[in-house]
Design a protein around this motif. Structure first.
Motif, mmCIF file in Angstrom:
data_model
loop_
_atom_site.group_PDB
_atom_site.id
_atom_site.type_symbol
_atom_site.label_atom_id
_atom_site.label_comp_id
_atom_site.label_asym_id
_atom_site.label_seq_id
_atom_site.Cartn_x
_atom_site.Cartn_y
_atom_site.Cartn_z
ATOM 1 N N ALA A 132 1.019 -1.232 -0.087
ATOM 2 C CA ALA A 132 -0.096 -0.162 -0.236
ATOM 3 C C ALA A 132 0.948 1.434 0.204
ATOM 4 O O ALA A 132 2.169 1.075 0.692
ATOM 5 C CB ALA A 132 -0.820 0.034 1.139
ATOM 6 N N LEU A 133 0.250 2.306 -0.729
ATOM 7 C CA LEU A 133 1.082 3.520 -0.497
ATOM 8 C C LEU A 133 0.117 4.469 0.484
ATOM 9 O O LEU A 133 -0.975 5.220 -0.260
ATOM 10 C CB LEU A 133 1.209 3.905 -2.042
ATOM 11 C CG LEU A 133 1.910 3.057 -2.775
ATOM 12 C CD1 LEU A 133 1.910 2.977 -4.053
ATOM 13 C CD2 LEU A 133 3.505 3.713 -2.706
ATOM 14 N N ILE A 153 4.751 0.861 -12.031
ATOM 15 C CA ILE A 153 3.403 0.494 -11.869
ATOM 16 C C ILE A 153 2.513 1.290 -13.020
ATOM 17 O O ILE A 153 1.501 0.953 -13.467
ATOM 18 C CB ILE A 153 2.686 0.638 -10.516
ATOM 19 C CG1 ILE A 153 2.470 2.027 -10.136
ATOM 20 C CG2 ILE A 153 3.531 -0.549 -9.488
ATOM 21 C CD1 ILE A 153 1.557 1.965 -8.766
ATOM 22 N N GLY A 154 3.193 2.590 -13.452
ATOM 23 C CA GLY A 154 2.572 3.282 -14.652
ATOM 24 C C GLY A 154 1.533 4.390 -13.802
ATOM 25 O O GLY A 154 1.170 4.048 -12.774
ATOM 26 N N ARG A 160 -4.769 5.809 -8.818
ATOM 27 C CA ARG A 160 -5.479 4.926 -8.033
ATOM 28 C C ARG A 160 -4.986 4.881 -6.552
ATOM 29 O O ARG A 160 -5.294 5.269 -5.514
ATOM 30 C CB ARG A 160 -5.894 3.782 -8.439
ATOM 31 C CG ARG A 160 -6.711 2.965 -7.515
ATOM 32 C CD ARG A 160 -7.284 1.388 -7.864
ATOM 33 N NE ARG A 160 -8.072 0.956 -6.976
ATOM 34 C CZ ARG A 160 -8.609 -0.268 -7.209
ATOM 35 N NH1 ARG A 160 -8.714 -0.874 -8.470
ATOM 36 N NH2 ARG A 160 -9.263 -0.740 -6.121
ATOM 37 N N TYR A 161 -3.684 4.360 -6.648
ATOM 38 C CA TYR A 161 -3.100 3.969 -5.267
ATOM 39 C C TYR A 161 -2.378 5.060 -4.448
ATOM 40 O O TYR A 161 -2.313 4.893 -3.183
ATOM 41 C CB TYR A 161 -2.193 2.657 -5.573
ATOM 42 C CG TYR A 161 -3.072 1.292 -6.023
ATOM 43 C CD1 TYR A 161 -3.922 0.933 -5.075
ATOM 44 C CD2 TYR A 161 -2.935 1.095 -7.254
ATOM 45 C CE1 TYR A 161 -4.654 -0.185 -5.463
ATOM 46 C CE2 TYR A 161 -3.624 -0.165 -7.699
ATOM 47 C CZ TYR A 161 -4.305 -0.834 -6.712
ATOM 48 O OH TYR A 161 -5.366 -1.908 -7.250
ATOM 49 N N PHE A 162 -2.100 5.946 -5.222
ATOM 50 C CA PHE A 162 -1.499 7.199 -4.310
ATOM 51 C C PHE A 162 -2.647 8.065 -3.903
ATOM 52 O O PHE A 162 -2.551 8.540 -2.792
ATOM 53 C CB PHE A 162 -0.807 8.346 -5.272
ATOM 54 C CG PHE A 162 0.388 7.876 -5.714
ATOM 55 C CD1 PHE A 162 1.059 6.543 -5.548
ATOM 56 C CD2 PHE A 162 1.443 8.913 -6.167
ATOM 57 C CE1 PHE A 162 2.330 6.123 -5.841
ATOM 58 C CE2 PHE A 162 2.638 8.266 -6.437
ATOM 59 C CZ PHE A 162 3.338 7.217 -6.559
ATOM 60 N N LEU A 163 -3.848 7.903 -4.508
ATOM 61 C CA LEU A 163 -4.836 8.788 -3.995
ATOM 62 C C LEU A 163 -5.768 8.016 -2.933
ATOM 63 O O LEU A 163 -6.365 8.726 -1.916
ATOM 64 C CB LEU A 163 -6.029 9.023 -5.172
ATOM 65 C CG LEU A 163 -5.380 10.029 -6.184
ATOM 66 C CD1 LEU A 163 -6.276 10.381 -7.399
ATOM 67 C CD2 LEU A 163 -4.702 11.222 -5.571
ATOM 68 N N ARG A 167 -4.825 -1.074 0.281
ATOM 69 C CA ARG A 167 -4.049 -2.115 -0.038
ATOM 70 C C ARG A 167 -4.285 -2.970 -1.120
ATOM 71 O O ARG A 167 -5.408 -2.870 -1.824
ATOM 72 C CB ARG A 167 -4.256 -3.251 1.198
ATOM 73 C CG ARG A 167 -3.817 -2.749 2.587
ATOM 74 C CD ARG A 167 -3.676 -3.840 3.580
ATOM 75 N NE ARG A 167 -3.028 -3.265 4.801
ATOM 76 C CZ ARG A 167 -2.621 -4.089 5.755
ATOM 77 N NH1 ARG A 167 -2.444 -5.322 5.758
ATOM 78 N NH2 ARG A 167 -2.118 -3.715 6.893
ATOM 79 N N PHE A 168 -3.294 -3.343 -1.768
ATOM 80 C CA PHE A 168 -3.149 -4.259 -3.119
ATOM 81 C C PHE A 168 -2.546 -5.647 -2.793
ATOM 82 O O PHE A 168 -1.482 -5.467 -2.192
ATOM 83 C CB PHE A 168 -3.134 -3.545 -4.370
ATOM 84 C CG PHE A 168 -1.456 -2.813 -4.424
ATOM 85 C CD1 PHE A 168 -1.524 -1.564 -3.991
ATOM 86 C CD2 PHE A 168 -0.391 -3.708 -5.005
ATOM 87 C CE1 PHE A 168 -0.199 -0.785 -4.161
ATOM 88 C CE2 PHE A 168 0.786 -2.824 -5.129
ATOM 89 C CZ PHE A 168 0.767 -1.486 -4.722
#
Ligand code: COA
Length: 270
Positions: A132-133, A153-154, A160-163, A167-168
């Motif tokens: 997670a970020l 990751i592009g 998505r994950y910065f915002l 968790r992924f």
């Protein structure tokens, strides 16, 4: 007190291990300094052909130490910037290493821990790990790690994950290109890292250094005549180098190239 960063060698493999399990391998200024120094010293050792970045404990790394972040918030602007630069320098040092680097990810990685994985050339991860970020959840941003994470990751996935800080899973990380392989358990993790190391040791060390530099030079750049010229110059130079001559001669003579080890490779057990 045991060192938070343990450095070891196994044959021609340099092992750098985060060893602060009680803090989930979070890194403060001391750990950042030790880790940066460990990577630089492995880079300088002639006998080391590749570096594995591992960790002990439940997590790979919980990223920046939040107690340290809290202390830094009270620093002057200059002190704060110097402090942040230390973390940025760690990421840059890892990303810029001329030797092949492998992240052996045995547990969860958050924030700067994701940055470490993104900065390694190759990453192998246990399938149960999560990433997670989380920075925005703490009112922060994943600033100094962003160039490496976005490159891994592009931009669209980063959006998505910065915002969200969600968790992924390891499977998501694999799909997005953050990790190259998933392992079922720690034995499998060692086997997979071991076979990647075996493959790495088949390659010419100068060629690998040049290949890393080549990737940096062409990545995310539009094709134009300058790149055509530069890439042609690179192959013209390397095929006349001692290593290039030896590699081609070894193939034609059906023998091992001089840099290929005789013994099978170790798997980097931590
Ligand atoms: N910085 C400093 N300390 C940390 C830390 C971090 N990033 N992550 C974990 N720790 C410490 C906890 O404060 C705790 O210390 P304590 O025993 O003195 O209370 C100890 O590690 C154990 O953590 P705990 O939260 O009790 O364990 P857990 O198994 O329930 O959860 C994590 C582990 C890693 C999921 C959880 O601690 C967490 O979410 N940490 C923050 C991760 C993060 O967001 N990192 C990005 C920072 S920018």
């Amino acid at each position: 007190m045991p060192s938070a960063v343990v450095v070891d060698r196994q044959g021609s493999i340099g092992l750098v291990t985060l060893n602060r399990p009680e803090r989930h391998n979070a890194f403060d200024d001391v750990v950042i300094g030790e880790l940066t120094e460990a990577l630089r010293s492995m880079e300088g050792e002639d006998g080391v052909r590749a570096i594995v970045l591992s960790a002990v404990g439940k997590s790979y790394s919980a990223g920046a130490d939040l107690d340290w972040m809290k202390r830094a918030a009270a620093y002057s602007k200059d002190e704060n910037q110097r402090d942040a630069m230390a973390l940025g320098t760690l990421m840059r040092t890892l990303d810029n290493l001329r030797k092949p680097t492998i992240a052996r990810v045995q547990g969860n990685a958050f924030g700067g821990g994701v940055g470490l994985v993104a900065c390694c050339d190759i990453a192998v991860c246990i399938a149960s790990a999560e990433f997670a970020l989380t920075e925005v959840k703490l009112g922060l941003i994943p600033a100094v790690i962003s160039p490496y994470v976005v490159s891994a990751i592009g931009a669209k996935q980063a959006r998505r994950y910065f915002l969200t800080g969600e968790r992924f899973t390891a499977a998501d990380a694999y799909r997005m290109g953050l990790v190259h392989e998933l392992a079922g358990d720690e034995d499998d993790l060692d086997d997979k890292v071991g076979s990647i190391l075996a493959a790495v040791l088949q390659g010419g060390p100068v060629a690998q250094r040049e290949a890393k530099d080549l990737i940096r030079s062409v990545a995310n750049r539009p094709m134009h005549s300058e790149i055509l010229q530069d890439t042609a110059d690179r192959i013209a130079r390397i095929r006349t180098s001692p290593e290039g001559r030896e590699g081609i001669a070894a193939f034609i003579e059906k023998r091992k190239a001089s840099w290929v080890p005789e013994a099978p490779n170790p798997s980097p057990e931590s």
